[in-house]
Design a protein around this motif. Structure first.
Motif, PDB file in Angstrom:
ATOM      1  N   LEU A 230       0.822  -1.220   0.000  1.00 25.40           N
ATOM      2  CA  LEU A 230       0.000   0.000   0.000  1.00 25.40           C
ATOM      3  C   LEU A 230       0.853   1.265   0.000  1.00 25.40           C
ATOM      4  O   LEU A 230       0.381   2.343  -0.381  1.00 25.40           O
ATOM      5  N   MET A 231       2.143   1.105   0.418  1.00 24.60           N
ATOM      6  CA  MET A 231       3.029   2.281   0.477  1.00 24.60           C
ATOM      7  C   MET A 231       3.235   2.895  -0.911  1.00 24.60           C
ATOM      8  O   MET A 231       3.478   4.092  -1.019  1.00 24.60           O
ATOM      9  N   ILE A 232       3.165   2.061  -1.959  1.00 28.90           N
ATOM     10  CA  ILE A 232       3.427   2.618  -3.292  1.00 28.90           C
ATOM     11  C   ILE A 232       2.164   3.224  -3.906  1.00 28.90           C
ATOM     12  O   ILE A 232       2.200   3.823  -4.968  1.00 28.90           O
ATOM     13  N   MET A 233       1.028   3.046  -3.205  1.00 27.30           N
ATOM     14  CA  MET A 233      -0.228   3.534  -3.793  1.00 27.30           C
ATOM     15  C   MET A 233      -0.494   4.968  -3.366  1.00 27.30           C
ATOM     16  O   MET A 233      -0.418   5.282  -2.181  1.00 27.30           O
ATOM     17  N   PRO A 234      -0.855   5.833  -4.312  1.00 28.08           N
ATOM     18  CA  PRO A 234      -1.186   7.206  -3.932  1.00 28.08           C
ATOM     19  C   PRO A 234      -2.592   7.271  -3.318  1.00 28.08           C
ATOM     20  O   PRO A 234      -3.587   7.268  -4.032  1.00 28.08           O
ATOM     21  N   GLY A 235      -2.670   7.251  -1.989  1.00 25.07           N
ATOM     22  CA  GLY A 235      -3.925   7.487  -1.271  1.00 25.07           C
ATOM     23  C   GLY A 235      -5.084   6.579  -1.623  1.00 25.07           C
ATOM     24  O   GLY A 235      -6.099   7.049  -2.162  1.00 25.07           O
ATOM     25  N   PRO A 236      -4.990   5.270  -1.327  1.00 23.49           N
ATOM     26  CA  PRO A 236      -6.191   4.441  -1.516  1.00 23.49           C
ATOM     27  C   PRO A 236      -7.290   4.890  -0.566  1.00 23.49           C
ATOM     28  O   PRO A 236      -7.019   5.367   0.537  1.00 23.49           O
ATOM     29  N   ARG A 237      -8.537   4.717  -1.012  1.00 19.92           N
ATOM     30  CA  ARG A 237      -9.665   5.198  -0.214  1.00 19.92           C
ATOM     31  C   ARG A 237      -9.954   4.244   0.951  1.00 19.92           C
ATOM     32  O   ARG A 237     -10.275   4.655   2.057  1.00 19.92           O
ATOM     33  N   ALA A 238      -9.868   2.934   0.699  1.00 19.59           N
ATOM     34  CA  ALA A 238     -10.143   1.937   1.727  1.00 19.59           C
ATOM     35  C   ALA A 238      -9.639   0.589   1.242  1.00 19.59           C
ATOM     36  O   ALA A 238      -9.427   0.391   0.041  1.00 19.59           O
ATOM     37  N   VAL A 239      -9.436  -0.331   2.192  1.00 20.13           N
ATOM     38  CA  VAL A 239      -8.941  -1.667   1.843  1.00 20.13           C
ATOM     39  C   VAL A 239      -9.868  -2.709   2.456  1.00 20.13           C
ATOM     40  O   VAL A 239     -10.133  -2.692   3.669  1.00 20.13           O
ATOM     41  N   TYR A 240     -10.353  -3.623   1.606  1.00 22.57           N
ATOM     42  CA  TYR A 240     -11.203  -4.720   2.069  1.00 22.57           C
ATOM     43  C   TYR A 240     -10.488  -6.025   1.763  1.00 22.57           C
ATOM     44  O   TYR A 240     -10.069  -6.265   0.636  1.00 22.57           O
ATOM     45  N   ASP A 241     -10.334  -6.876   2.774  1.00 20.95           N
ATOM     46  CA  ASP A 241      -9.687  -8.172   2.566  1.00 20.95           C
ATOM     47  C   ASP A 241     -10.725  -9.257   2.795  1.00 20.95           C
ATOM     48  O   ASP A 241     -11.282  -9.369   3.889  1.00 20.95           O
ATOM     49  N   MET A 242     -11.004 -10.067   1.769  1.00 21.26           N
ATOM     50  CA  MET A 242     -12.025 -11.121   1.911  1.00 21.26           C
ATOM     51  C   MET A 242     -11.635 -12.161   2.962  1.00 21.26           C
ATOM     52  O   MET A 242     -12.483 -12.887   3.457  1.00 21.26           O
ATOM     53  N   ILE A 243     -10.340 -12.236   3.271  1.00 19.37           N
ATOM     54  CA  ILE A 243      -9.894 -13.192   4.299  1.00 19.37           C
ATOM     55  C   ILE A 243     -10.380 -12.704   5.666  1.00 19.37           C
ATOM     56  O   ILE A 243     -10.303 -11.510   5.972  1.00 19.37           O
ATOM     57  N   TYR A 244     -10.909 -13.634   6.479  1.00 18.13           N
ATOM     58  CA  TYR A 244     -11.313 -13.248   7.841  1.00 18.13           C
ATOM     59  C   TYR A 244     -10.636 -14.100   8.904  1.00 18.13           C
ATOM     60  O   TYR A 244     -10.791 -13.853  10.093  1.00 18.13           O
ATOM     61  N   ASN A 245      -9.904 -15.117   8.475  1.00 14.66           N
ATOM     62  CA  ASN A 245      -9.159 -15.940   9.430  1.00 14.66           C
ATOM     63  C   ASN A 245      -7.778 -16.204   8.847  1.00 14.66           C
ATOM     64  O   ASN A 245      -7.670 -17.030   7.948  1.00 14.66           O
ATOM     65  N   PRO A 246      -6.744 -15.465   9.281  1.00 15.14           N
ATOM     66  CA  PRO A 246      -6.672 -14.576  10.436  1.00 15.14           C
ATOM     67  C   PRO A 246      -7.495 -13.303  10.274  1.00 15.14           C
ATOM     68  O   PRO A 246      -7.736 -12.856   9.149  1.00 15.14           O
ATOM     69  N   ALA A 247      -7.870 -12.729  11.418  1.00 13.99           N
ATOM     70  CA  ALA A 247      -8.720 -11.532  11.396  1.00 13.99           C
ATOM     71  C   ALA A 247      -7.981 -10.335  10.818  1.00 13.99           C
ATOM     72  O   ALA A 247      -8.593  -9.443  10.235  1.00 13.99           O
ATOM     73  N   GLU A 248      -6.651 -10.309  11.007  1.00  9.81           N
ATOM     74  CA  GLU A 248      -5.896  -9.193  10.436  1.00  9.81           C
ATOM     75  C   GLU A 248      -4.718  -9.734   9.640  1.00  9.81           C
ATOM     76  O   GLU A 248      -3.739 -10.230  10.194  1.00  9.81           O
ATOM     77  N   THR A 249      -4.818  -9.656   8.331  1.00  8.41           N
ATOM     78  CA  THR A 249      -3.712 -10.054   7.455  1.00  8.41           C
ATOM     79  C   THR A 249      -2.658  -8.942   7.474  1.00  8.41           C
ATOM     80  O   THR A 249      -2.902  -7.838   7.972  1.00  8.41           O
ATOM     81  N   ARG A 250      -1.501  -9.240   6.887  1.00  5.98           N
ATOM     82  CA  ARG A 250      -0.471  -8.194   6.772  1.00  5.98           C
ATOM     83  C   ARG A 250      -0.990  -6.973   6.021  1.00  5.98           C
ATOM     84  O   ARG A 250      -0.659  -5.843   6.330  1.00  5.98           O
ATOM     85  N   LEU A 251      -1.794  -7.252   4.991  1.00  5.16           N
ATOM     86  CA  LEU A 251      -2.357  -6.153   4.194  1.00  5.16           C
ATOM     87  C   LEU A 251      -3.204  -5.234   5.086  1.00  5.16           C
ATOM     88  O   LEU A 251      -3.082  -4.005   5.040  1.00  5.16           O
ATOM     89  N   LEU A 252      -4.061  -5.837   5.903  1.00  4.69           N
ATOM     90  CA  LEU A 252      -4.927  -5.028   6.770  1.00  4.69           C
ATOM     91  C   LEU A 252      -4.113  -4.312   7.844  1.00  4.69           C
ATOM     92  O   LEU A 252      -4.405  -3.164   8.195  1.00  4.69           O
ATOM     93  N   ALA A 253      -3.061  -4.989   8.344  1.00  2.81           N
ATOM     94  CA  ALA A 253      -2.223  -4.349   9.370  1.00  2.81           C
ATOM     95  C   ALA A 253      -1.530  -3.127   8.760  1.00  2.81           C
ATOM     96  O   ALA A 253      -1.441  -2.068   9.390  1.00  2.81           O
ATOM     97  N   GLN A 254      -1.078  -3.268   7.502  1.00  2.00           N
ATOM     98  CA  GLN A 254      -0.416  -2.125   6.870  1.00  2.00           C
ATOM     99  C   GLN A 254      -1.415  -0.984   6.646  1.00  2.00           C
ATOM    100  O   GLN A 254      -1.106   0.179   6.889  1.00  2.00           O
TER     101      GLN A 254
END
Ligand code: NDP
Length: 308
Positions: A230-254
């Motif tokens: 996500l660091m390379i993205m210019p201002g994403p509005r929001a992030v949705y991860d279809m994975i729910y187990n684990p509850a927080e993926t690396r993507l969501l943590a970032q």
């Protein structure tokens, strides 16, 4: 509530009283649909005792046995079936009818008993848009979406994006050939919506304000790489991860560390289940006004995940 894992052998002489529903999968052991649905049925039974003898079961079914399982469940009088991996695509060609909305997806996750056989629906798309709305206050209509993935979940999400009228749809995937195949299929359905295959490492292809939806399996295992940085993205509005187990993926943590609104896929699971239940209730009672207790389903799903 720990529903036993049933098999086809249990259907051979099925004569249990009541109204029966089931989820079929391979493997099925980790499905949290049974506690989620049975909590909803218990809640509905408080208001209307007609639901007191409804029960949702889980069946371990090998893909080779799916046609036989569907026949046996129909013969045994089951009202409805949910399908999870890998049955959603196999069942598509095995039902009496597929709803028009599910046809372009090529997969069904909900079967409803009708006089001429099983009718197939796909409630995953509804689950996704309802969860985006509830968890991120995001509407697909008019959004610029970056969809990560090119498998079954991504295809369903892409069709939902088109049906809800996104402004643009970008698709990225680890294997470019799979991405290009999905882009071609989706473009054929897209009419006026722009559908573009992108490289998630090339920020010049990613404008600001994108709604990012992860439909890859990257993140299911703790050492999986993120599907995008996500660091390379210019201002994403929001992030949705279809994975729910684990509850927080690396993507969501970032996303959280960067202050980007983020949500996992539990709401999608809950809302697809709620819509399935609505289909079954309507088929059995003719009533479209019964309110499925979505909050009860979410709490039951959270408890079941915590217990895993
Ligand atoms: P598929 O196997 O059909 O597709 C998997 C996708 O993930 C492919 O695009 C694949 O890319 C990609 N992928 C797999 N591993 C990696 C990795 N290590 N790095 C980057 N990309 C990877 O799976 P589904 O489409 O059925 O499911 C995808 C995810 O969505 C799963 O995590 C599933 O749990 C979740 N899901 C959640 C739902 C919900 O209700 N919340 C409902 C349905 C699915 P490639 O083409 O390169 O192989």
């Amino acid at each position: 509530m720990n529903e036993p894992v049933l098999t086809l052998a249990d259907l051979a002489d099925w004569n249990r009283p009541g109204t029966h529903l089931a989820v079929l999968g391979h493997p099925i052991k980790h499905s949290i649909s049974p506690p989620m649905h049975n909590a909803a049925l218990a809640e509905l039974a408080k208001e209307d005792e007609a639901f007191a003898d409804w029960k949702y079961h889980r069946f371990e079914v090998h893909p080779d046995d799916l046609p036989k399982a569907l026949e046996q469940l129909f013969a045994a009088g089951f009202l409805g079936v949910n399908l999870t991996v890998p049955h959603k695509i196999i069942a598509f060609d095995r039902v009496a009818r597929v709803s028009p909305a599910a046809r372009p997806i090529g997969a069904v996750n909900t079967l409803v008993r009708q006089p001429d056989g099983w009718h197939g629906h796909n409630t995953d798309g509804h689950g996704l848009s309802a969860s985006l709305r509830e968890d991120l206050e995001a509407e697909l209509a008019g959004a610029d979406v970056l969809l990560l993935g090119a498998g079954g979940a991504a295809r369903g999400a892409a069709v939902e994006c088109l049906q809800r009228g996104v402004r643009s749809l970008r698709i990225a995937n680890r294997t470019a050939a799979n991405r290009d195949a999905l882009v071609a299929q989706v473009r054929a359905l897209a009419e006026n919506i722009s559908v573009i295959g992108v490289d998630p490492a090339d920020s010049s292809q990613l404008p600001p304000g994108l709604l990012v939806i992860n439909a890859t399996s990257a993140g299911l295992k703790p050492d999986d790489a993120q599907p995008i940085d996500l660091m390379i993205m210019p201002g994403p509005r929001a992030v949705y991860d279809m994975i729910y187990n684990p509850a927080e993926t690396r993507l969501l943590a970032q996303a959280r560390s960067l202050g980007i609104p983020a949500a996992n896929g539990l709401g999608m699971l809950v809302h697809q289940g709620a819509r399935s239940l609505q289909h079954w209730i309507e088929a059995a009672t003719g009533r479209a006004d019964v309110r499925v207790p979505v909050n009860v389903m979410r709490t039951a799903a959270e408890l079941a995940l915590a217990a895993h």
